[in-house]
Scaffold this motif. Structure first.
Motif, PDB file in Angstrom:
ATOM      1  N   TYR A 108      46.664 -42.669 -41.965  1.00  0.00           N
ATOM      2  CA  TYR A 108      45.087 -42.100 -41.878  1.00  0.00           C
ATOM      3  C   TYR A 108      45.407 -40.481 -41.757  1.00  0.00           C
ATOM      4  CZ  TYR A 108      40.383 -41.139 -40.383  1.00  0.00           C
ATOM      5  OH  TYR A 108      38.948 -40.601 -40.332  1.00  0.00           O
TER       6      TYR A 108
ATOM      7  N   ARG B 115      38.654 -51.292 -43.846  1.00  0.00           N
ATOM      8  CA  ARG B 115      38.354 -51.437 -42.285  1.00  0.00           C
ATOM      9  C   ARG B 115      37.971 -49.874 -41.915  1.00  0.00           C
ATOM     10  NH1 ARG B 115      41.761 -51.718 -37.463  1.00  0.00           N
ATOM     11  NH2 ARG B 115      43.740 -51.954 -38.443  1.00  0.00           N
TER      12      ARG B 115
ATOM     13  N   LEU C  57      44.233 -48.525 -34.376  1.00  0.00           N
ATOM     14  CA  LEU C  57      45.274 -48.619 -35.202  1.00  0.00           C
ATOM     15  C   LEU C  57      46.527 -48.840 -34.710  1.00  0.00           C
ATOM     16  CD1 LEU C  57      43.964 -45.681 -37.429  1.00  0.00           C
ATOM     17  CD2 LEU C  57      43.301 -47.919 -37.779  1.00  0.00           C
TER      18      LEU C  57
ATOM     19  N   LEU D 126      43.414 -52.023 -44.392  1.00  0.00           N
ATOM     20  CA  LEU D 126      43.371 -50.723 -43.667  1.00  0.00           C
ATOM     21  C   LEU D 126      42.137 -49.858 -44.494  1.00  0.00           C
ATOM     22  CD1 LEU D 126      43.981 -49.153 -41.316  1.00  0.00           C
ATOM     23  CD2 LEU D 126      45.923 -48.026 -42.719  1.00  0.00           C
TER      24      LEU D 126
ATOM     25  N   GLU E 161      49.568 -46.980 -38.848  1.00  0.00           N
ATOM     26  CA  GLU E 161      48.306 -46.937 -39.544  1.00  0.00           C
ATOM     27  C   GLU E 161      47.817 -45.689 -39.293  1.00  0.00           C
ATOM     28  OE1 GLU E 161      46.961 -51.828 -39.620  1.00  0.00           O
ATOM     29  OE2 GLU E 161      46.585 -50.262 -37.896  1.00  0.00           O
TER      30      GLU E 161
ATOM     31  N   VAL F 287      46.308 -43.522 -47.029  1.00  0.00           N
ATOM     32  CA  VAL F 287      45.920 -45.129 -46.937  1.00  0.00           C
ATOM     33  C   VAL F 287      45.549 -45.396 -48.318  1.00  0.00           C
ATOM     34  CG1 VAL F 287      44.314 -46.686 -45.997  1.00  0.00           C
ATOM     35  CG2 VAL F 287      45.043 -44.625 -44.438  1.00  0.00           C
TER      36      VAL F 287
END
Ligand code: SF4
Lengths: 161, 498
Positions: B49, B63, B41, B60, B45, B54
């Motif tokens: 998280y 994923r 990440l 993202l 990102e 998110v």
């Protein structure tokens, strides 16, 4: 300052005192044990209840850097043992499962030799509650003679008509 | 870039994430979960998280969902499948069996791992009876696939024992019905056409040592009156040609060569890779020295700090990647093992798994009939420490050996889920530790990861690989994917004998 481990290097011996409220006794034993091939290890308790550890050389005098390195390494090992002690308790189930899986896998299933070596002559387990009996066996109508010998623990309603 | 965790702390929201570990790798943050899925990440990102922000429907989110990083969508079945891929080898029993047919060796090496004996010490040759009893035990392993590896000393010194062991194993296997393979680790200097003909006819896979260019190899491996390097390289070429002449795929069937990295090797990373490429080898295993055998005595000459090893490793693998980009196919084994694990195809390398393979995945049968958990355990015995001795081929049953308390302790001690440091390490799902190494270095089979040179090397190599992956260079990713492809060498399986 009140250190958890205080070290004295005197008379060729490294001596520490360890606060037992911070380190479980098992961890102390574990850490102390790995030093026994390098030096003599003595554990004691002082008046304040701290555990006193002394490490002294087995042969000849030990110089200060050696004593210092023993003391430092003891501290590292003690922390490692204490933490591992905690992790083992927390992860006990997964550790035991994986260990059993690996050992059972390595041994393989029982062979005919294992079975032929098995001692079948021993008495079966005692089963006063009839747990290992089939339903029919356990609850079948008894002849009067047999009913007289019915153990007291058998379920009384089951033998009623 | 440095992760600003303290700044993040007040905004952390730990209610949405499934269990994960994290580590800064290059400019990215690597997260891994218990079963071994991972994601790289950006710091932004990672912040989203970690703070539970998110947005669903974003790439993202997808994923992270695909890799099982959210509590709400955690796919237990998928996790179990991935974990089982890693654990299933544990259920199969020892596959690799080392037969130390002699301690005698005609070369002497600065880092000798084998605790060699002089050529006149014939009492260190394995007797035929000991070879037979060893094979009787080996064939009792529940594993359907067995590899018997002839080692020494130098196994060609006791070639008659090797031949007898092969004939006996094949005969006994008519009833045991295992899929059997033979390999031999040899310095090649005693090879001749007759021996080679026998080894080829009996499908014995050959592995040798090449430490790099001639001056380096001959400086650390002494062959009285001759060049050890020339002896090895001459036979590598001859054997590779013999495989080709038999119609075997030359990209798959080649002599395997191993090297031990000493202090003198470190500046020679390019020459070492070039030597392997020139010999037609397609794989290098850049292994550091370990504390067994003679290394103890010669440590001052061969040892080095592990940061230096890691710099050498990075240089060498960068160079191999460059060569691959030019169409030369050569890979590094450590990298291939770790990459296979990252991509979910654990190759069950015994020294790099949790728990490790000693005793449950491999056994070492010494020339005198003593059985050890692994080759390192045997070497420690030769150095006077018999902690890893499990029994004897004449008095112990297979089950006595593999259920020995020492094996149990090693299984527990090499389980990374019970180890300080490893328990929190991002690389836990891919890594492994060695109890023999810990015992030698720290006096306990548990060791201390943070002070261990094995941990330093494993961490450094995984950092390097994830750093390269994090650059998202499709050509590099393609090369890494190719390195994880494993094609079975079925020619080396003994033909069915039933
Ligand atoms: S050995 Fe080191 S790199 Fe491997 S899991 Fe343990 S702490 Fe991490």
């Amino acid at each position: 300052m009140n250190h958890t481990i205080t070290t004295q290097l005197s008379n060729g011996t490294a001596t520490f005192s360890v606060d037992p409220s911070l380190y479980p006794l098992d961890a102390l034993y574990g850490a102390a044990y790995i030093f026994i091939d390098r030096c003599f290890v003595f554990l004691d308790k002082d008046e304040a209840g701290r555990v006193v550890v002394s490490l002294s050389p087995k042969k000849g005098p030990a110089d200060e850097p050696t004593l210092q390195s023993w003391a430092g390494e003891f501290g590292n090992e003690l922390l490692s043992c204490a933490w591992r002690h905690q992790i083992s308790a927390q992860n006990r189930q997964v550790l035991e499962q994986v260990t059993s899986l690996a050992l059972a896998g390595a041994m393989g299933p029982p062979s005919l030799d294992d079975l032929s070596n098995f001692d079948f002559s021993s008495q079966p387990l005692e089963d006063p509650l009839g747990i290992a009996m089939s339903w029919e066996e356990k609850y079948k109508k008894k002849t009067p003679a047999a009913a007289a010998g019915t153990p007291a623990v058998a379920a009384p309603e089951a033998v009623k008509p | 870039m440095n992760l600003q965790l303290p700044a993040l702390a007040p905004r952390l929201d730990v209610t949405t994430q499934a269990f994960f570990r994290f580590r800064q790798v290059g400019k990215k943050v690597l997260i891994t979960n218990y079963e071994g899925f991972w994601a790289l990440l950006t710091p932004e990102e990672f912040e989203r998280y970690a703070t539970g922000t998110v947005q669903p429907g974003t790439p993202l989110h997808q994923r992270l969902t695909d890799n099982n990083f959210f509590k709400a969508t955690y796919d237990t079945r998928k996790a179990a499948d991935r974990l089982w891929q890693r654990r299933q080898a544990l259920t199969q029993g020892p596959n690799l069996h080392l037969l130390i047919v002699t301690l005698r060796c005609n070369e002497s090496c600065v880092y000798c791992h084998a605790s060699r004996a002089g050529m006149d010490q014939v009492e260190t040759d394995m007797s035929r009876e000991t070879a037979e009893r060893s094979i009787d035990l080996i064939l009792q392993s529940p594993n359907p696939n067995l590899t018997i590896e002839f080692q020494g000393g130098e196994p060609l010194v006791a070639f008659d024992v090797v031949k007898h062991a092969i004939a006996y194993a094949n005969e006994k296997n008519k009833t045991a019905g295992k899929q059997l393979e033979f390999t031999m680790v040899t310095n090649m200097s005693l090879m001749d056409e007759e021996k080679l003909e026998y080894l080829l006819a009996n499908r014995v896979q050959l592995c040798t040592s090449v430490d790099g260019p001639e001056h380096l190899h001959d400086g650390q491996r002494k062959l009285p009156g001759a060049s050890a390097h020339m002896a090895a390289t001459k036979w590598i070429k001859r054997i590779n040609q013999a495989y080709a002449d038999r119609g075997l795929d030359p990209t798959l069937y080649r002599v395997e060569a191993l090297l031990t990295t000493t202090r003198d090797s470190l500046p020679l990373w390019k020459e070492i890779v070039d030597t392997y490429v020139d010999l037609g080898c397609r794989a290098l295993f850049l292994r550091p020295v370990d504390p067994f055998g003679w290394v103890d005595k010669t440590a001052r000459r061969v040892e080095y700090p592990r940061e230096d090893f890691l710099e050498y490793y990075r240089n060498a693998v960068d160079y191999m990647v460059e060569l691959n980009l030019k169409g030369v196919q050569v890979l590094e084994r450590y990298a291939a093992i770790f990459l296979s694990k990252f991509f979910g195809n654990d190759p069950n390398f015994l020294d790099l798994r949790s728990p490790a393979g000693a005793g449950i995945g491999c056994l070492a049968f010494n020339y005198d009939g003593k059985v050890f958990t692994c080759d390192e355990g045997r070497m420690l015995h030769e150095m006077g420490d018999s902690s890893f001795l499990l029994g004897n081929v004449t008095g112990s049953s297979f089950k006595d050996i593999v259920s020995h308390p020492t094996v149990r302790s090693m299984v527990l001690a090499s389980n990374l889920d019970g180890q300080p440091d490893c328990i929190n390490c991002t690389y836990n799902p891919y890594c492994g530790t060695q109890s023999t190494h810990n015992h030698k270095k720290f006096g306990s089979v548990f060791g201390r990861a943070r002070e261990s040179t094995i941990c330093a090397v494993h961490k450094g190599i995984q950092d390097y690989l994830f750093e390269r992956i994090s650059t998202d260079d499709p050509k590099v990713l393609d090369i890494f994917q190719k390195w994880t492809t494993s094609r079975p060498r079925t020619h080396f399986l003994q033909p069915p004998t039933a």
